[in-house]
Design a protein around this motif. Structure first.
Motif, PDB file in Angstrom:
ATOM      1  N   LEU A 196       1.168  -1.042   0.106  1.00  0.00           N
ATOM      2  CA  LEU A 196       0.159  -0.042   0.302  1.00  0.00           C
ATOM      3  C   LEU A 196       1.356   1.103  -0.239  1.00  0.00           C
ATOM      4  CD1 LEU A 196      -2.941   0.220   0.125  1.00  0.00           C
ATOM      5  CD2 LEU A 196      -3.184   0.815   2.881  1.00  0.00           C
ATOM      6  N   MET A 197       1.039   2.458  -1.126  1.00  0.00           N
ATOM      7  CA  MET A 197       1.608   2.932  -1.205  1.00  0.00           C
ATOM      8  C   MET A 197       0.359   4.215  -0.402  1.00  0.00           C
ATOM      9  SD  MET A 197       3.531   2.768  -5.044  1.00  0.00           S
ATOM     10  CE  MET A 197       4.757   3.274  -4.183  1.00  0.00           C
ATOM     11  N   LEU A 198       0.357   5.249   0.230  1.00  0.00           N
ATOM     12  CA  LEU A 198       0.041   6.653   0.688  1.00  0.00           C
ATOM     13  C   LEU A 198       0.311   7.813  -0.182  1.00  0.00           C
ATOM     14  CD1 LEU A 198      -0.362   5.468   4.312  1.00  0.00           C
ATOM     15  CD2 LEU A 198      -1.219   4.765   2.479  1.00  0.00           C
ATOM     16  N   ILE A 199      -0.328   8.269  -0.691  1.00  0.00           N
ATOM     17  CA  ILE A 199       0.307   9.414  -2.328  1.00  0.00           C
ATOM     18  C   ILE A 199      -0.527  10.494  -0.623  1.00  0.00           C
ATOM     19  CG2 ILE A 199      -0.427  11.255  -3.572  1.00  0.00           C
ATOM     20  CD1 ILE A 199       0.084   8.020  -4.514  1.00  0.00           C
ATOM     21  N   LYS A 200       0.072  11.540  -0.687  1.00  0.00           N
ATOM     22  CA  LYS A 200      -1.122  12.824  -0.153  1.00  0.00           C
ATOM     23  C   LYS A 200      -0.080  14.091  -1.019  1.00  0.00           C
ATOM     24  CE  LYS A 200      -1.864  13.591   3.770  1.00  0.00           C
ATOM     25  NZ  LYS A 200      -3.094  13.941   4.462  1.00  0.00           N
ATOM     26  N   PRO A 201      -1.667  14.140  -1.802  1.00  0.00           N
ATOM     27  CA  PRO A 201      -1.413  15.113  -3.099  1.00  0.00           C
ATOM     28  C   PRO A 201      -1.186  16.812  -1.873  1.00  0.00           C
ATOM     29  CG  PRO A 201      -2.829  14.011  -3.424  1.00  0.00           C
ATOM     30  CD  PRO A 201      -2.843  13.323  -1.856  1.00  0.00           C
ATOM     31  N   MET A 202      -1.035  17.336  -2.897  1.00  0.00           N
ATOM     32  CA  MET A 202      -0.768  18.877  -2.772  1.00  0.00           C
ATOM     33  C   MET A 202      -1.821  19.567  -1.800  1.00  0.00           C
ATOM     34  SD  MET A 202       2.829  19.814  -2.171  1.00  0.00           S
ATOM     35  CE  MET A 202       3.087  21.092  -2.810  1.00  0.00           C
TER      36      MET A 202
END
Length: 881
Positions: A196-202
């Motif tokens: 699982l890859m957790l991406i936090k956008p801007m």
């Protein structure tokens, strides 16, 4: 028949004369306004930030905006990699993570692994002291046995079994912190088949337009994935069922960012084919009703022009659309075309009585205009009721729909008569040829008897029985909850009455990939959805929140786990007691020769000796890479500096009732008075509020429920008031709302028997149906008040009433083919309500009018009179056919 003694109001007559005498000027003004509004319509944009639709003064909004400022957004965009080869999954994750981190325009952070060495080395400080002592006993027993057996001089006179080192129970008990395994750096599932890859956008998850655009870009990057050293030739495939292998890795998107996009755009994508289908059905019905092309073109073009003018008004007043008002155009066209239908039918009736085109148009405007005006005012007011909503999506929708309904109603009674009048000026016979004519229905049959509604008393008796039985079906006869997740038996439906389905899963499209993946992640990782967060200004406050939630878990049954910076700090008393055991243990192992152990034990001996070196530490000893996820960003506003504690739900938030319970339990987290090291009070005793998607949706759900109930009450009061103001008679006002009230009662009863439920979407249909349903009684009673018998009134305007209802119903019926289940439910409820009101109009209302007519004849003693008594009307409409 014509009744010349009834003079129309001056304004109505002046308006009608303007349409007939100055048609070119009227059309020119309309087209000029259309051109300006068309320009404004092209400038309209859709604001996809859902947070802007809620009052900014609500505590839930204030708190979530603080969290957004602190960490850049609520929740994550989750990229899940699936495959049965662990090494390939990890290498692909490393490669993708490195690529995504370079996109500083869109990506704030990417997390797919977190070094666990620190936790491994200090885990002994977190273990319960009695478990550590038990672990020491087992290890030392095994170790002594191993050293003894590996001694070259070891001789066993009587054979014994080697001591087995059984530590699985203790290892499993302490193999994770929170739900994160300390055995592996990667966010990998227990079965090693998903990373699982957790991406936090801007940006925040509420800005769904940006999220959708970024996901589309990300798909293109993943489609062109080049492979990575050690995993060359690996292909990435977006698939929510496929299990990858060494050459293929399946991926999918979920998390709060993706589910927000799916929830919003699922409606828009469902409406695109539905709109075309609805327009086609409306066009077909009007052609079949008129049996000519020209009247259909007249009312459709007028409706389109009115809709464009409404959109121009939207640009001037509101400036933009939102995800709710974006469906405004299609809704207004379905409602607005009714005014044009009633005008054309009335004009055909006037032409059929032998009037010249100009007089027919004028009388049609006067006679059909009044009920149309009242219907437009009542329907607009019904929409305006939604303006009291705290949810801006509803309040703006109510405002624009109300104004739009009135604009289209007025415009169609200007565009249609002016266009016909202009055609008539070219050739007086063309209006008759182009739209047709309808002969006035006969007052008497072939035998000379008055045409009557047959057996009105029997119709009323049957109608009363049917409505009573259906209303009884709506009542909750039992306090036991009837399940909504399976078809209920007929007995259960009758006992349970009309029910509200709180399960939001019933609203989304079947098999929505992001939700399906979310469920899979929950099973593979044993975690719930994205957490919500509680803000604290100081570390001491963060400690108080953490202690309250973890030490009093029984008070918060809807909470699964709490993750704080203090999650990584061992309890001081436990750490001190364990330190003593570790020191004693280390002394006992001073003389142990590691090389004398079996090879597999020697590999773990290094880590084991480091664990013995663990010493107690406080919150300041937590490594930066652990602490950073709980601390504000450098660019955070000073007033929002502080720490976050994350709360994961133990319940399915798709279930509305459970979501409301979770929101309630986390909206008032009580913490005692907090003091610093000097004893100074730095935070008084207070209740703290969690922030995130769940509290926001819970507040929105309560707004929807409250708005739905209040809207029905207020719209009902508004309708009764306007009908009394129109008829100046309690009897006629009550008679005019019979189709509405009886029709809706029948609708709820039919829904109960058919196992259909109210939900968060279709409940808003109720005030809309109330607003639209007034037209049935208005047109029929106004025609009756012109001096015609009930059957003549029914035959005069019945076709127009039926056609207008069917066009609206066809628009809602098109929703039944939508993939979005919430839209389907709206379409189903609307169709049932519209059809029942239409049936009641042609049966119960017709019978009531016949009873009133007969009573008038008995009271007057004049069976030949066709004019209703003055007591039943105040203002007489204009010339009637």
């Amino acid at each position: 028949m014509s009744n010349p003694t009834h003079k129309p109001p001056r304004f109505a007559l002046a308006y009608a004369n303007l349409m007939v005498r100055r048609p070119g000027l009227v059309l020119l003004v309309i087209l000029a306004l259309f051109g300006v509004c068309l320009w404004g319509t092209t400038k309209l944009t859709i604001n996809s930030n859902q947070l802007d639709l809620i009052s900014q003064d609500l505590p839930e909004v204030i708190e979530v905006k603080r969290v957004i400022d602190m960490v850049g957004g609520s929740g994550h965009l989750m990229l899940a990699l699936r495959g049965d080869d662990e090494a390939t999954l990890k290498k692909v994750a490393d490669n993708l993570g490195a690529q995504l981190q370079t996109d500083t325009k869109n990506v704030r952070s990417v997390t797919w692994k977190l070094p666990v060495e620190f936790i491994q080395q200090n885990m002994a400080l977190f273990i319960k002291t009695e478990d550590l002592a038990e672990g020491k006993r087992r290890i030392m027993a095994w170790l002594k046995d191993q050293l003894r057996r590996n001694n070259p001089f070891f001789i066993e006179i009587q054979k014994t079994e080697p001591v087995k080192l059984e530590m699985d129970d203790l290892i499993n008990k302490y193999s994770s912190v929170g739900k994160k395994s300390i055995r592996d750096d990667y966010n990998i599932s227990n079965d090693k088949k998903m990373v699982l890859m957790l991406i936090k956008p801007m940006w925040d998850s509420n800005q769904i337009g940006q999220t959708k655009e970024y996901i589309d870009q990300l798909r293109q990057k993943l489609a062109a994935y080049p492979g990575t050293p050690g995993a060359e030739g690996v292909k990435l495939v977006e698939d929510y069922d496929l299990m990858g292998d060494k050459k293929t890795v399946a991926y999918g998107f979920t998390g709060s960012y993706k589910t927000s996009v799916d929830d919003s755009y699922a409606i828009e994508e469902s409406l695109q084919p539905v709109t075309l289908l609805a327009l086609g059905a409306i066009f077909l019905i009007t052609i079949l009703a008129f049996r000519k092309w020209v009247p259909t073109i007249i009312v459709v073009t007028g409706t389109v022009i009115g809709t464009i003018i409404t959109m121009g008004f939207t640009y001037v007043t509101v400036g933009e659309l939102n995800m709710i008002t974006s469906i405004l155009g299609g809704l207004l066209m379905g409602f607005g075309i009714d005014y044009g239908i009633h005008f054309v039918f009335r004009t055909r009736l006037e032409l059929g009585s032998g009037k010249p085109y100009d007089e027919a148009i004028r009388d049609a405007v006067v006679n059909a205009g009044r009920p149309a005006l009242v219907a437009a005012v009542v329907t607009s007011g019904s929409f305006f009721v939604l303006m009291r909503s705290e949810f801006r999506g509803f309040s703006q929708f109510g405002f624009l729909s109300g104004v739009g309904t009135f604009i289209i109603g007025v415009l169609l009674f200007a565009w249609s008569p002016a266009l016909l009048a202009l055609i008539g000026r070219v050739n007086p016979e063309w209006p008759r040829k182009l739209i047709g004519e309808m002969k006035p229905p006969p007052v008497r049959n072939a035998t000379g008897q008055e045409v009557r509604v047959p057996k009105p008393g029997l119709v009323l008796a049957i109608g009363t029985i049917v409505v009573t039985l259906l209303c009884l079906c709506c009542i909750h006869w039992t306090d036991t909850d009837i399940p909504t997740d399976r078809p209920a038996t007929l007995a259960e439906r009758i006992k349970g009455g009309i029910r509200f389905n709180y399960n939001s899963r019933a609203l989304i499209p079947e098999g929505q990939p992001s939700v399906k993946l979310q469920d899979e992640i929950g099973k593979r990782f044993n975690i719930s959805s994205d957490p919500i967060a509680v803000y604290s200004k100081t570390l001491e406050e963060a400690r108080a929140i953490y202690d309250e939630l973890t030490l009093n878990a029984k008070k918060y049954p809807t909470i699964d786990q709490v993750v704080s910076i203090y999650t990584f700090v061992p309890p001081p008393e436990t750490a001190a007691a364990n330190e003593k055991i570790l020191k004693e243990w280390k002394e006992e192992l001073v003389d142990v020769d590691v090389e004398a152990l079996p090879p597999e034990a020697q590999e773990k001996a290094g880590l084991f000796m480091k664990m013995l070196e663990a010493r107690p530490f406080d919150v300041h000893g937590v490594p930066e890479n652990y602490a950073a996820q709980f601390i504000h960003l450098p660019e955070t506003k000073p007033e929002n500096h502080g720490y976050l504690t994350f709360i994961y739900p133990a319940v399915d938030l798709w279930d509305g009732k459970k979501m409301l319970d979770f929101a309630d339990q986390t909206s008032a987290i009580h913490t005692p008075e907090v003091k610093d090291s000097t004893g100074k009070v730095i935070a008084p005793e207070q209740d703290r509020r969690a922030a995130g998607a769940a509290p926001l949706f819970a507040r929105l759900a309560r707004i929807v429920l409250s708005d739905g109930q209040w809207a029905v009450v207020l719209v009902t009061i508004w309708i009764l008031f306007m009908h009394f103001l129109d008829f100046r008679s309690v009897t006629l006002a009550l008679a005019s709302v019979i189709p509405l009230t009886v029709g809706l009662a029948m609708m709820l009863g039919i829904m109960t028997l058919a196992d259909l439920h109210l939900n968060f979407m279709n409940i808003i249909i109720l005030p809309i149906l109330l607003g639209f349903g007034v037209s049935h009684g208005l047109y029929l009673l106004h025609r009756y008040l012109e001096g015609t018998s009930p059957m003549v009134a029914l035959r005069s305007v019945g076709a127009a009433v039926a056609t207008s209802t069917l066009t609206t119903a066809s628009g809602f019926a098109a929703l039944l083919v939508a993939s979005h289940n919430g839209l389907k439910s709206m379409g189903m409820v609307a169709c049932i309500g519209l059809i029942t009101t239409l049936v009641v109009s042609f049966t119960v209302l017709a019978a009531v009018m016949q009873v009133l007519w007969d009573r008038r004849e008995r009271n007057s003693g004049d069976k030949g009179s066709n004019a209703p008594p003055a007591a039943e009307r105040s203002d007489k409409p204009g010339h009637a056919a």
